[in-house]
Write a protein that holds these residues in place. Structure first.
Motif, PDB file in Angstrom:
ATOM      1  N   GLY A  77      -3.956  -8.645   4.409  1.00 41.30           N
ATOM      2  CA  GLY A  77      -2.424  -8.787   3.145  1.00 41.30           C
ATOM      3  C   GLY A  77      -1.931  -7.723   2.723  1.00 41.30           C
ATOM      4  O   GLY A  77      -0.952  -8.457   2.016  1.00 41.30           O
ATOM      5  N   VAL A  78      -1.805  -6.767   3.685  1.00 44.57           N
ATOM      6  CA  VAL A  78      -0.937  -5.952   3.055  1.00 44.57           C
ATOM      7  C   VAL A  78       0.581  -5.632   3.688  1.00 44.57           C
ATOM      8  O   VAL A  78       0.554  -5.828   5.468  1.00 44.57           O
ATOM      9  CB  VAL A  78      -1.922  -4.595   3.523  1.00 44.57           C
ATOM     10  CG1 VAL A  78      -0.777  -3.133   3.383  1.00 44.57           C
ATOM     11  CG2 VAL A  78      -2.756  -4.232   2.521  1.00 44.57           C
ATOM     12  N   THR A  79       1.932  -6.527   3.185  1.00 49.67           N
ATOM     13  CA  THR A  79       3.174  -6.395   3.754  1.00 49.67           C
ATOM     14  C   THR A  79       3.357  -5.558   3.915  1.00 49.67           C
ATOM     15  O   THR A  79       4.986  -5.948   4.335  1.00 49.67           O
ATOM     16  CB  THR A  79       3.569  -8.366   3.596  1.00 49.67           C
ATOM     17  OG1 THR A  79       3.587  -8.249   2.163  1.00 49.67           O
ATOM     18  CG2 THR A  79       2.321  -9.405   3.353  1.00 49.67           C
ATOM     19  N   SER A  80       3.558  -4.718   2.773  1.00 52.57           N
ATOM     20  CA  SER A  80       4.399  -3.256   3.003  1.00 52.57           C
ATOM     21  C   SER A  80       3.807  -2.364   2.761  1.00 52.57           C
ATOM     22  O   SER A  80       2.264  -2.382   1.925  1.00 52.57           O
ATOM     23  CB  SER A  80       5.063  -3.602   1.973  1.00 52.57           C
ATOM     24  OG  SER A  80       6.065  -4.451   1.636  1.00 52.57           O
ATOM     25  N   VAL A  81       3.518  -1.164   3.345  1.00 48.16           N
ATOM     26  CA  VAL A  81       3.455   0.510   4.009  1.00 48.16           C
ATOM     27  C   VAL A  81       4.295   0.931   2.980  1.00 48.16           C
ATOM     28  O   VAL A  81       5.384   0.734   3.808  1.00 48.16           O
ATOM     29  CB  VAL A  81       2.016   0.504   4.959  1.00 48.16           C
ATOM     30  CG1 VAL A  81       1.092  -0.567   4.735  1.00 48.16           C
ATOM     31  CG2 VAL A  81       3.143   0.600   5.731  1.00 48.16           C
ATOM     32  N   ARG A  82       3.606   2.357   2.751  1.00 47.51           N
ATOM     33  CA  ARG A  82       4.744   3.155   2.345  1.00 47.51           C
ATOM     34  C   ARG A  82       3.564   4.220   3.247  1.00 47.51           C
ATOM     35  O   ARG A  82       2.453   5.222   2.422  1.00 47.51           O
ATOM     36  CB  ARG A  82       4.102   3.713   0.845  1.00 47.51           C
ATOM     37  CG  ARG A  82       5.725   4.427   0.493  1.00 47.51           C
ATOM     38  CD  ARG A  82       5.845   4.926  -1.030  1.00 47.51           C
ATOM     39  NE  ARG A  82       6.743   5.668  -1.111  1.00 47.51           N
ATOM     40  CZ  ARG A  82       6.044   6.896  -1.526  1.00 47.51           C
ATOM     41  NH1 ARG A  82       4.244   7.251  -1.193  1.00 47.51           N
ATOM     42  NH2 ARG A  82       6.583   8.150  -2.448  1.00 47.51           N
ATOM     43  N   ASP A  83       4.303   4.833   4.426  1.00 50.06           N
ATOM     44  CA  ASP A  83       3.416   5.720   5.620  1.00 50.06           C
ATOM     45  C   ASP A  83       4.243   7.317   4.644  1.00 50.06           C
ATOM     46  O   ASP A  83       4.987   7.557   4.270  1.00 50.06           O
ATOM     47  CB  ASP A  83       3.802   5.724   6.638  1.00 50.06           C
ATOM     48  CG  ASP A  83       3.067   6.381   7.259  1.00 50.06           C
ATOM     49  OD1 ASP A  83       2.007   6.311   7.927  1.00 50.06           O
ATOM     50  OD2 ASP A  83       3.117   7.844   7.566  1.00 50.06           O
ATOM     51  N   CYS A  84       3.133   7.874   3.915  1.00 54.36           N
ATOM     52  CA  CYS A  84       3.328   9.416   3.827  1.00 54.36           C
ATOM     53  C   CYS A  84       3.394  10.963   4.668  1.00 54.36           C
ATOM     54  O   CYS A  84       2.999  11.184   4.629  1.00 54.36           O
ATOM     55  CB  CYS A  84       2.433   9.654   2.273  1.00 54.36           C
ATOM     56  SG  CYS A  84       3.116   9.042   1.171  1.00 54.36           S
ATOM     57  N   GLY A  85       3.208  10.478   6.075  1.00 49.96           N
ATOM     58  CA  GLY A  85       2.606  11.190   6.715  1.00 49.96           C
ATOM     59  C   GLY A  85       3.075  10.686   8.117  1.00 49.96           C
ATOM     60  O   GLY A  85       1.904  10.866   8.249  1.00 49.96           O
ATOM     61  N   ASP A  86       3.340  11.387   9.125  1.00 54.94           N
ATOM     62  CA  ASP A  86       3.611  10.676  10.654  1.00 54.94           C
ATOM     63  C   ASP A  86       3.494  11.936  11.210  1.00 54.94           C
ATOM     64  O   ASP A  86       3.672  12.994  10.764  1.00 54.94           O
ATOM     65  CB  ASP A  86       4.520   9.802  11.101  1.00 54.94           C
ATOM     66  CG  ASP A  86       5.474   9.455  11.524  1.00 54.94           C
ATOM     67  OD1 ASP A  86       6.112  11.309  11.637  1.00 54.94           O
ATOM     68  OD2 ASP A  86       6.659   9.259  11.869  1.00 54.94           O
ATOM     69  N   ASN A 113       0.688  -0.937   0.017  1.00 53.44           N
ATOM     70  CA  ASN A 113       0.557   0.220  -0.094  1.00 53.44           C
ATOM     71  C   ASN A 113       0.823   1.715  -0.072  1.00 53.44           C
ATOM     72  O   ASN A 113       1.895   1.315   0.827  1.00 53.44           O
ATOM     73  CB  ASN A 113      -1.197   0.077   1.362  1.00 53.44           C
ATOM     74  CG  ASN A 113      -2.065   0.769   0.885  1.00 53.44           C
ATOM     75  OD1 ASN A 113      -1.807   1.995   0.237  1.00 53.44           O
ATOM     76  ND2 ASN A 113      -3.184   0.949   2.697  1.00 53.44           N
ATOM     77  N   SER A 114       1.242   2.050  -0.831  1.00 51.23           N
ATOM     78  CA  SER A 114       1.838   2.945  -1.419  1.00 51.23           C
ATOM     79  C   SER A 114       1.398   5.067  -0.496  1.00 51.23           C
ATOM     80  O   SER A 114       2.128   5.300  -0.665  1.00 51.23           O
ATOM     81  CB  SER A 114       1.797   3.401  -2.852  1.00 51.23           C
ATOM     82  OG  SER A 114       2.732   1.858  -3.427  1.00 51.23           O
ATOM     83  N   HIS A 115       0.344   4.241   0.152  1.00 48.11           N
ATOM     84  CA  HIS A 115      -0.075   5.807   1.058  1.00 48.11           C
ATOM     85  C   HIS A 115      -1.057   5.649   1.785  1.00 48.11           C
ATOM     86  O   HIS A 115      -2.217   5.612   1.563  1.00 48.11           O
ATOM     87  CB  HIS A 115      -0.243   6.497  -0.325  1.00 48.11           C
ATOM     88  CG  HIS A 115      -0.755   8.385   0.011  1.00 48.11           C
ATOM     89  ND1 HIS A 115       0.065   9.068  -0.977  1.00 48.11           N
ATOM     90  CD2 HIS A 115      -1.054   8.747   1.587  1.00 48.11           C
ATOM     91  CE1 HIS A 115      -0.254  10.183  -0.247  1.00 48.11           C
ATOM     92  NE2 HIS A 115      -0.904  10.041   0.990  1.00 48.11           N
ATOM     93  N   VAL A 116      -0.040   5.693   2.551  1.00 45.70           N
ATOM     94  CA  VAL A 116      -1.401   5.155   4.629  1.00 45.70           C
ATOM     95  C   VAL A 116      -0.975   6.292   5.576  1.00 45.70           C
ATOM     96  O   VAL A 116       0.681   7.134   5.223  1.00 45.70           O
ATOM     97  CB  VAL A 116      -0.951   4.128   4.830  1.00 45.70           C
ATOM     98  CG1 VAL A 116      -1.219   2.322   3.927  1.00 45.70           C
ATOM     99  CG2 VAL A 116       0.370   3.583   5.464  1.00 45.70           C
TER     100      VAL A 116
END
Ligand SMILES: [Zn+2]
Length: 420
Positions: A101-110, A63-66
């Protein structure tokens, strides 16, 4: 001990092809081999075999944007919370993503970089999470969109300092806010930073080997991001001052010509429309909500059109759903792929946008993004066939991350011929 998965359909996502009655053998967290089950002996020594009779095995999703720190559940993105609460949200949200089932995330701002510590905690086994690609607090102008996350910076020198701070703390990429957004007082149709400010960030990041991504909804922000040499765009809505979206073919060509990739984030518009439609009858809408619901159907069609036009020009568009927004929760990433299919992509193209494509765009292809011998064992098994019906991605039967089974529904380990 090896694990042997045997499935009705094994998805070779790079080729967009199904291997019928396939197998995948995993050992030590790594995919050892794969192919047709018929090519293996009836019983494989030293392996626990898990059989899935009418299921599809595919790579774990990316998931490329969380925004893991955000509460979602109806709370606004700009909802104020302590850093401790932001971290606790991340613990819950990361697990929900992983179980789906999302095994990688790209966090776009914490918030203030709490996810750097979260990632360390995950590495010590304190919490479960997908693999985390992090940028820390997004870099934004004073009082700009998402300023409450603690990432304000102004002027070229301060931009360089902000980039070096993120990189030094372990950021995988740098995120800048190039237009306004949902934060009250910011205007999505307007650019925020000057070209010298964005260019300073890009140059500082390049020296440190970090890619830069820009939040940009309106056209002026897309233009300044392209002028500054930013390599990835979030949203790219082509939004105009009246809130309507209209794809600009010249700008689409520029995005393609510069080799810039895009996370279009479509589903959040459908989620907002669903929410407001359900709210309207029993409770009525505020004037702001009425304005929004009137715009949404046109915005959704424009997002669909822009996605297809950009892909048609050769732009690499990866799937990210902006989970953490008020009506876009965690554990529902499959809906972003459903939106891409509604836009006109095939289910295989949508799944590629959540597996091998982001792996390529974000430099992870050596280890992630497809089922290949030598890659990390990040696997998802779902009931049915998501290459025919994308919603089958929600019928999760098993999730494996780095060779560890995180979730397992239904099928039980095969006891083998001796029954032990
Ligand atoms: Zn976002």
């Amino acid at each position: 001990m090896r694990t042997l998965f045997t499935v009705k359909r094994l998805l070779n996502i790079e080729a967009g092809a199904i291997i019928s009655d396939g197998y995948v053998a995993v050992d030590g967290g790594v995919i050892q081999s794969l192919g047709r089950r018929a090519d293996l002996p009836e019983s494989v020594p030293d392996a626990v075999e898990l059989r899935f009779s009418d299921h599809t095995l595919l790579p774990g999703l990316i998931n490329s944007h969380v925004h893991l720190c955000c509460a979602s559940g109806g709370k606004p993105f700009y909802h104020r919370q302590s850093d401790a609460m932001a971290l606790l949200n991340a613990v819950r949200n990361a697990r929900l993503e992983l179980l789906s089932g999302v095994t990688s995330v790209r966090d776009c701002g914490d918030q203030r970089g709490v996810l750097f510590e979260f990632r360390e905690a995950v590495s010590h086994g304190i919490a479960d999470a997908p693999r985390l690609l992090l940028c820390g607090p997004p870099i934004t102008m004073t009082r700009g969109h998402a300023h409450f996350l603690g990432g304000e910076a102004d002027g070229p020198d301060d931009m360089r300092r902000a980039v070096r701070d993120r990189a030094g703390r372990g950021a995988d990429f740098i995120k800048v806010i190039a237009t306004g957004g949902g934060t009250p007082g910011s205007d999505p149709s307007r650019a925020t930073y000057t070209i010298p400010e964005l260019s300073a960030a890009v140059e500082a990041a390049r020296i440190l080997g970090k890619p830069v991504s820009a939040h940009c909804r309106g056209i002026p922000g897309i233009e300044s991001a392209l002028d500054a040499g930013i390599s990835h765009l979030e949203h790219a809505c082509f939004e105009r001052p009246d809130g309507t979206l209209r794809y600009d073919p010249d700008l689409g060509s520029r995005i393609a010509d510069q080799g810039v990739s895009v996370t279009p984030t479509i589903q959040l518009y459908r989620d907002a429309l669903d929410h407001l439609t359900k709210k309207r009858e029993p409770f009525g809408l505020t004037s702001e909500e009425s304005r929004r619901i009137a715009l949404l159907p046109g915005q959704i069609s424009a997002k669909y059109q822009a996605l297809c036009e950009m892909i048609g020009r050769g732009v690499r568009c990866v799937a990210g759903n902006d989970a953490g927004l008020p009506f876009t929760g965690f554990g529902e990433f499959w809906k972003e792929l459903d939106a891409m299919v509604a836009a006109g992509l095939t289910p295989i193209q949508a799944i590629q946008a959540a597996t091998c494509l982001p792996a390529a765009v974000f430099g992870l292809s050596e280890t992630l993004g497809s089922i290949r011998a030598g890659k990390q064992a990040d696997l998802l098994i779902v009931a049915g066939d998501p290459t025919a019906r994308i919603a089958d991605l929600s019928r999760v039967a098993l999730v494996m991350a780095g060779g560890r089974i995180i979730r397992h529904e239904g099928a039980k380990p095969d006891p083998g011929p001796e029954g032990n």
